[in-house]
Design a protein around this motif. Structure first.
Motif, PDB file in Angstrom:
ATOM      1  N   UNK A  63       9.760 -46.213  14.730  1.00  0.00           N
ATOM      2  CA  UNK A  63       9.545 -46.624  13.165  1.00  0.00           C
ATOM      3  C   UNK A  63      11.094 -46.577  12.440  1.00  0.00           C
ATOM      4  N   UNK A  64      11.889 -45.728  12.803  1.00  0.00           N
ATOM      5  CA  UNK A  64      13.312 -45.650  12.289  1.00  0.00           C
ATOM      6  C   UNK A  64      14.515 -46.419  13.026  1.00  0.00           C
ATOM      7  N   UNK A  65      13.988 -47.035  14.038  1.00  0.00           N
ATOM      8  CA  UNK A  65      15.016 -47.927  14.548  1.00  0.00           C
ATOM      9  C   UNK A  65      15.546 -47.492  16.117  1.00  0.00           C
ATOM     10  N   UNK A  66      15.042 -46.315  16.379  1.00  0.00           N
ATOM     11  CA  UNK A  66      15.585 -45.684  17.861  1.00  0.00           C
ATOM     12  C   UNK A  66      15.191 -46.610  18.860  1.00  0.00           C
ATOM     13  N   UNK A  72      18.355 -46.814  26.458  1.00  0.00           N
ATOM     14  CA  UNK A  72      18.830 -47.035  25.161  1.00  0.00           C
ATOM     15  C   UNK A  72      20.311 -48.238  25.189  1.00  0.00           C
ATOM     16  N   UNK A  73      20.968 -47.914  26.259  1.00  0.00           N
ATOM     17  CA  UNK A  73      22.181 -48.500  26.545  1.00  0.00           C
ATOM     18  C   UNK A  73      21.945 -50.065  26.935  1.00  0.00           C
ATOM     19  N   UNK A  74      20.827 -50.526  27.621  1.00  0.00           N
ATOM     20  CA  UNK A  74      20.445 -51.659  28.183  1.00  0.00           C
ATOM     21  C   UNK A  74      19.684 -52.490  26.803  1.00  0.00           C
ATOM     22  N   UNK A  75      19.084 -51.646  26.226  1.00  0.00           N
ATOM     23  CA  UNK A  75      18.385 -52.207  24.810  1.00  0.00           C
ATOM     24  C   UNK A  75      19.202 -52.716  24.127  1.00  0.00           C
ATOM     25  N   UNK A  76      20.306 -51.963  23.552  1.00  0.00           N
ATOM     26  CA  UNK A  76      21.668 -52.150  22.768  1.00  0.00           C
ATOM     27  C   UNK A  76      22.227 -53.433  23.079  1.00  0.00           C
ATOM     28  N   UNK A  84      21.002 -59.028  16.883  1.00  0.00           N
ATOM     29  CA  UNK A  84      20.112 -58.182  16.197  1.00  0.00           C
ATOM     30  C   UNK A  84      21.136 -57.166  15.273  1.00  0.00           C
ATOM     31  N   UNK A  85      20.892 -56.995  13.906  1.00  0.00           N
ATOM     32  CA  UNK A  85      21.730 -55.955  13.505  1.00  0.00           C
ATOM     33  C   UNK A  85      21.486 -54.421  13.580  1.00  0.00           C
ATOM     34  N   UNK A  86      22.379 -53.861  14.250  1.00  0.00           N
ATOM     35  CA  UNK A  86      22.581 -52.508  14.561  1.00  0.00           C
ATOM     36  C   UNK A  86      23.403 -51.511  13.156  1.00  0.00           C
ATOM     37  N   UNK A  87      22.888 -50.364  13.601  1.00  0.00           N
ATOM     38  CA  UNK A  87      23.697 -49.453  12.733  1.00  0.00           C
ATOM     39  C   UNK A  87      23.607 -48.079  13.480  1.00  0.00           C
ATOM     40  N   UNK A  88      24.712 -47.813  13.971  1.00  0.00           N
ATOM     41  CA  UNK A  88      25.061 -46.777  14.921  1.00  0.00           C
ATOM     42  C   UNK A  88      24.181 -46.836  16.251  1.00  0.00           C
ATOM     43  N   UNK A  89      23.429 -45.969  16.261  1.00  0.00           N
ATOM     44  CA  UNK A  89      22.576 -45.886  17.588  1.00  0.00           C
ATOM     45  C   UNK A  89      21.255 -46.495  17.237  1.00  0.00           C
TER      46      UNK A  89
END
Length: 109
Positions: A63-66, A72-76, A84-89
């Motif tokens: 719900x907070x975008x984790x 994580x690495x592959x999804x990012x 897709x807009x990302x903010x940090x991790x």
């Protein structure tokens, strides 16, 4: 709706999330709650962990975008490639999508 039908409904909904957009586990559960009688983000997470490899699993976040734990690495990388807009991790949740949405980007207010 049987448990097997619920799994299929979750996977079908995730398949519909447009590139560059995301849904939270809870939003997936909420979108299916009325017709399934279920509303569990944890159940959606379990389904994604077990059966999600054939759908765009990287478009489902918390719900907070984790990003999906352990991936994580592959999804990012996949989300970044889709714009897709990302903010940090995390994913910038302005990229959240709803099945009722008919237009993207939404009109300016």
């Amino acid at each position: 709706m049987t448990p097997e039908e619920y799994v299929e409904a979750v996977l079908d909904l995730v398949e519909r999330i447009p590139p560059g957009r995301v849904m939270s586990y809870g939003a997936v559960a909420d979108a299916l709650a009325e017709r399934s009688g279920r509303a569990s983000a944890r159940l959606v997470g379990s389904i994604m962990a077990r059966y999600g490899s054939a759908v765009p699993w990287h478009r489902v976040v918390n719900s907070v975008g984790r990003l999906p734990p352990g991936h994580e690495r592959e999804a990012r990388a996949r989300l970044r490639a889709e714009g897709c807009p990302l903010r940090g991790d995390r994913v910038d949740m302005t990229a959240a999508w709803s099945p009722e949405e008919t237009r993207w980007p939404p009109p300016a207010l």
